[in-house]
Motif scaffolding. Structure first.
Motif, PDB file in Angstrom:
ATOM      1  N   THR A 177      27.017  -7.526  27.532  1.00  0.00           N
ATOM      2  CA  THR A 177      27.772  -8.538  28.220  1.00  0.00           C
ATOM      3  C   THR A 177      28.334  -7.161  29.593  1.00  0.00           C
ATOM      4  N   ILE A 178      28.275  -8.004  30.749  1.00  0.00           N
ATOM      5  CA  ILE A 178      28.258  -7.325  31.264  1.00  0.00           C
ATOM      6  C   ILE A 178      29.546  -8.245  32.693  1.00  0.00           C
ATOM      7  N   TRP A 179      30.765  -7.043  32.712  1.00  0.00           N
ATOM      8  CA  TRP A 179      31.224  -8.266  34.001  1.00  0.00           C
ATOM      9  C   TRP A 179      31.546  -7.690  36.049  1.00  0.00           C
ATOM     10  N   ASP A 180      31.235  -8.209  35.989  1.00  0.00           N
ATOM     11  CA  ASP A 180      31.127  -7.515  37.789  1.00  0.00           C
ATOM     12  C   ASP A 180      33.089  -7.621  38.379  1.00  0.00           C
ATOM     13  N   VAL A 181      33.762  -7.408  39.197  1.00  0.00           N
ATOM     14  CA  VAL A 181      34.646  -8.142  39.268  1.00  0.00           C
ATOM     15  C   VAL A 181      34.764  -7.838  40.972  1.00  0.00           C
ATOM     16  N   GLY A 182      34.883  -8.953  42.000  1.00  0.00           N
ATOM     17  CA  GLY A 182      34.729  -8.722  42.949  1.00  0.00           C
ATOM     18  C   GLY A 182      33.340  -8.830  43.487  1.00  0.00           C
ATOM     19  N   THR A 183      32.105  -9.338  42.979  1.00  0.00           N
ATOM     20  CA  THR A 183      30.818  -9.893  43.224  1.00  0.00           C
ATOM     21  C   THR A 183      30.444  -9.410  44.297  1.00  0.00           C
ATOM     22  N   CYS A 184      31.601 -10.883  45.579  1.00  0.00           N
ATOM     23  CA  CYS A 184      30.714 -10.964  47.057  1.00  0.00           C
ATOM     24  C   CYS A 184      29.639 -11.036  46.857  1.00  0.00           C
ATOM     25  N   THR A 185      28.289 -10.727  47.204  1.00  0.00           N
ATOM     26  CA  THR A 185      27.565 -10.957  48.022  1.00  0.00           C
ATOM     27  C   THR A 185      26.624 -10.974  46.259  1.00  0.00           C
ATOM     28  N   GLY A 186      27.399 -10.138  45.261  1.00  0.00           N
ATOM     29  CA  GLY A 186      26.390 -11.016  43.587  1.00  0.00           C
ATOM     30  C   GLY A 186      26.049  -9.226  43.464  1.00  0.00           C
ATOM     31  N   SER A 187      25.303  -8.435  44.542  1.00  0.00           N
ATOM     32  CA  SER A 187      24.157  -8.121  44.238  1.00  0.00           C
ATOM     33  C   SER A 187      24.202  -6.655  43.188  1.00  0.00           C
ATOM     34  N   MET A 188      25.610  -6.094  42.397  1.00  0.00           N
ATOM     35  CA  MET A 188      25.581  -5.722  40.986  1.00  0.00           C
ATOM     36  C   MET A 188      24.980  -6.632  40.144  1.00  0.00           C
ATOM     37  N   ALA A 189      25.728  -7.668  40.172  1.00  0.00           N
ATOM     38  CA  ALA A 189      25.757  -8.501  38.834  1.00  0.00           C
ATOM     39  C   ALA A 189      23.820  -8.708  38.624  1.00  0.00           C
ATOM     40  N   ILE A 190      23.606  -9.016  39.806  1.00  0.00           N
ATOM     41  CA  ILE A 190      22.137  -9.062  39.470  1.00  0.00           C
ATOM     42  C   ILE A 190      21.502  -8.337  39.608  1.00  0.00           C
ATOM     43  N   GLU A 191      21.835  -7.057  39.907  1.00  0.00           N
ATOM     44  CA  GLU A 191      20.751  -6.041  38.917  1.00  0.00           C
ATOM     45  C   GLU A 191      21.088  -5.504  38.068  1.00  0.00           C
ATOM     46  N   ALA A 192      22.663  -5.776  37.015  1.00  0.00           N
ATOM     47  CA  ALA A 192      22.927  -5.226  35.804  1.00  0.00           C
ATOM     48  C   ALA A 192      22.209  -6.754  35.056  1.00  0.00           C
ATOM     49  N   GLY A 193      22.298  -8.431  35.738  1.00  0.00           N
ATOM     50  CA  GLY A 193      21.129  -9.063  34.785  1.00  0.00           C
ATOM     51  C   GLY A 193      20.230  -9.074  34.740  1.00  0.00           C
ATOM     52  N   LYS A 194      19.177  -8.227  35.192  1.00  0.00           N
ATOM     53  CA  LYS A 194      18.208  -7.828  35.456  1.00  0.00           C
ATOM     54  C   LYS A 194      17.743  -6.280  33.964  1.00  0.00           C
ATOM     55  N   LEU A 195      18.784  -5.451  33.741  1.00  0.00           N
ATOM     56  CA  LEU A 195      18.737  -4.957  32.727  1.00  0.00           C
ATOM     57  C   LEU A 195      19.165  -5.189  32.296  1.00  0.00           C
ATOM     58  N   ALA A 196      19.675  -6.325  31.813  1.00  0.00           N
ATOM     59  CA  ALA A 196      20.373  -6.389  30.324  1.00  0.00           C
ATOM     60  C   ALA A 196      19.818  -8.583  30.342  1.00  0.00           C
ATOM     61  N   PRO A 197      18.684  -8.410  30.881  1.00  0.00           N
ATOM     62  CA  PRO A 197      17.739  -9.808  30.671  1.00  0.00           C
ATOM     63  C   PRO A 197      18.607 -10.669  29.121  1.00  0.00           C
ATOM     64  N   GLU A 198      18.568  -9.909  27.870  1.00  0.00           N
ATOM     65  CA  GLU A 198      18.536 -10.705  26.784  1.00  0.00           C
ATOM     66  C   GLU A 198      20.691 -10.025  26.634  1.00  0.00           C
ATOM     67  N   GLY A 199      21.755  -9.895  27.667  1.00  0.00           N
ATOM     68  CA  GLY A 199      22.843 -10.108  27.520  1.00  0.00           C
ATOM     69  C   GLY A 199      23.109 -10.937  28.903  1.00  0.00           C
ATOM     70  N   GLN A 200      24.574 -11.431  28.903  1.00  0.00           N
ATOM     71  CA  GLN A 200      25.385 -11.824  29.929  1.00  0.00           C
ATOM     72  C   GLN A 200      26.061 -11.272  30.484  1.00  0.00           C
ATOM     73  N   VAL A 201      26.085 -12.131  32.157  1.00  0.00           N
ATOM     74  CA  VAL A 201      26.759 -11.757  32.923  1.00  0.00           C
ATOM     75  C   VAL A 201      28.028 -12.253  33.694  1.00  0.00           C
ATOM     76  N   TYR A 202      29.177 -12.100  33.977  1.00  0.00           N
ATOM     77  CA  TYR A 202      30.021 -12.574  34.506  1.00  0.00           C
ATOM     78  C   TYR A 202      30.914 -11.988  35.103  1.00  0.00           C
ATOM     79  N   ALA A 203      30.712 -12.899  37.211  1.00  0.00           N
ATOM     80  CA  ALA A 203      31.403 -12.512  37.889  1.00  0.00           C
ATOM     81  C   ALA A 203      32.947 -13.373  37.750  1.00  0.00           C
ATOM     82  N   VAL A 204      33.328 -12.594  39.070  1.00  0.00           N
ATOM     83  CA  VAL A 204      34.214 -13.378  39.488  1.00  0.00           C
ATOM     84  C   VAL A 204      34.033 -13.020  41.457  1.00  0.00           C
ATOM     85  N   GLU A 205      35.082 -13.566  42.406  1.00  0.00           N
ATOM     86  CA  GLU A 205      35.035 -13.289  44.099  1.00  0.00           C
ATOM     87  C   GLU A 205      36.433 -14.692  44.638  1.00  0.00           C
TER      88      GLU A 205
END
Length: 406
Positions: A250-278
């Protein structure tokens, strides 16, 4: 104290008693208590013992069955250990399991396809959120559906993320009176009517574009004209490595902007969850576009952290790309919410923010590692090559001191 004999949990098909071996039918006839859903119990109108209908939570059922000393048979559809009640009951009760064929197995038999290489997942009684990254690139996908997450909703979801390389095989009421099965395009799947009892199998007709770790910056939708509000590819890869992401994190991306980190994190954790705030609405809009393009279905909200984080579940990994001036308060909250053995990774571009972050982490009892990244990319100049430096970045990794992070 009465010694409880083991109960029998028997799988049954939609064709009722026909699906049962003679031995199983005998066990049912001989038992004193027959447990099952209403639809399944209706297959046994002449049963003379007590019928116990499964209603509400399974914990209530387990309480009743723990006290039961009479001969008991529990019935469940298909294979009770395949997304069924069997897994839960087997942990709580002394039971013997006798499975029937699962609905997925039956659907593949109607399709005439092998299924040992299929990716099987369920959207029955659980949200469809995150399905995009779980199935992206898979050649065969079998899905258990429900009344809300039905084939129509699935088709809309797939089209939203551009996952259009599939044709769908839908098998309805398998072995029941109204059995029906056939192939559909995604457009047909969106409009056709289906029985609530169905299984959907997606089969790839062409290979989609595959993105490896470290997606090029230019691939992401970014704010214009002031491009550059993105964690650069090389820094992104180093930061993702520092986060120690697992496939179900389960991953948080704080200040996600374009979402580049959240998106790559989601690909590394396909069975997990990604939460982003912007905090910037135009950046969040780019993030949503990028999610669709890269097929990563994350939860992204418009808020200025730490506001909004209270709605997210506790994380295994946190990335902080921007702090918007609330750094100390934000880091205290992140340290408090981080799960055991988790990592917080913060990117700082100034020595002031580096100092503030390190002090804040230490005040929370966290250990800190810092990587200073000074990178340059090659650029052609006439028939020669020169280097263009990227801004130096401090990649700060923080974790609880008492945990071993070797």
């Amino acid at each position: 104290m009465t010694l409880h004999q083991s109960m029998k949990l028997i799988g049954i098909g939609d064709n009722g008693q026909e699906s049962l071996l003679p031995l199983y039918r005998q066990w049912i006839e001989d038992c004193e208590v027959l447990v099952g859903g209403e639809r399944i119990l209706d297959f046994f109108p002449s049963f003379t013992g007590e019928k116990m209908v499964i209603k509400g939570g399974l914990s209530t059922l387990v309480e009743k069955l723990t006290e039961e000393t009479r001969q008991t048979v529990i019935l469940a559809s298909g294979d009770p250990l395949f997304y069924g009640i069997g897994g839960y009951l087997a942990k709580k009760l002394n039971i013997e399991v006798y499975p029937y064929m699962s609905s997925v197995q039956l659907a593949f038999s109607k399709m005439g396809e092998s299924w040992q290489d299929a990716y099987v997942t369920s959207i029955h009684g659980r949200p469809m959120k995150g399905l995009a990254q779980r199935i992206d690139g898979k050649k065969k996908v079998a899905l258990l559906t429900d009344a809300d997450n039905n084939p129509n909703a699935l088709a809309r979801y797939l089209k939203h993320f551009g996952i259009t390389e599939y044709r769908a095989f839908v098998a309805e009421n398998l072995q029941g009176i109204d059995e029906k099965y056939g192939w559909y395009t995604l457009d047909e799947l969106e409009k056709a009517e289906f029985s609530p009892l169905n299984v959907v199998i997606l089969q790839q007709t062409s290979a989609p574009k595959h993105y490896t770790l470290g997606i090029d910056d230019e691939e992401f939708s970014q704010r214009k004209p002031d491009k550059g509000l993105i964690t650069k590819k090389e820094i992104r890869v180093l930061s993702l490595q520092a986060m120690q992401i697992q496939k179900d994190s389960t991953i948080w991306d704080v200040g996600t902007c374009t979402g580049s980190m959240a998106i790559e994190a989601g690909k590394l954790a396909p069975e997990g969850q990604v939460y982003a705030v912007e905090k910037n609405a135009p950046d969040l809009e780019n993030c949503l576009q990028n999610q669709q393009k890269f097929r990563v279905d994350i939860t992204a909200i418009h808020s200025k952290a730490p506001a909004g984080l209270e709605h997210f579940p506790d994380p295994d990994a946190i990335f902080i790309g921007g702090t918007g001036g609330e750094m100390v308060e934000l880091l205290q909250l992140c340290c408090a919410r981080l799960k055991p053995n988790g990592r917080i990774v913060l990117n700082a571009a100034t020595i002031e923010n580096l100092y503030k972050a390190v002090e804040a982490f230490k005040a929370c009892g966290f250990a800190v590692e810092i990587l200073q990244a000074q990178l340059a990319r090659s650029k052609p100049i006439l028939d020669m090559t020169r280097f263009v430096p990227l801004n130096p970045i401090y990649i700060i990794s923080a974790y609880r001191k008492e945990e071993n992070h070797e």
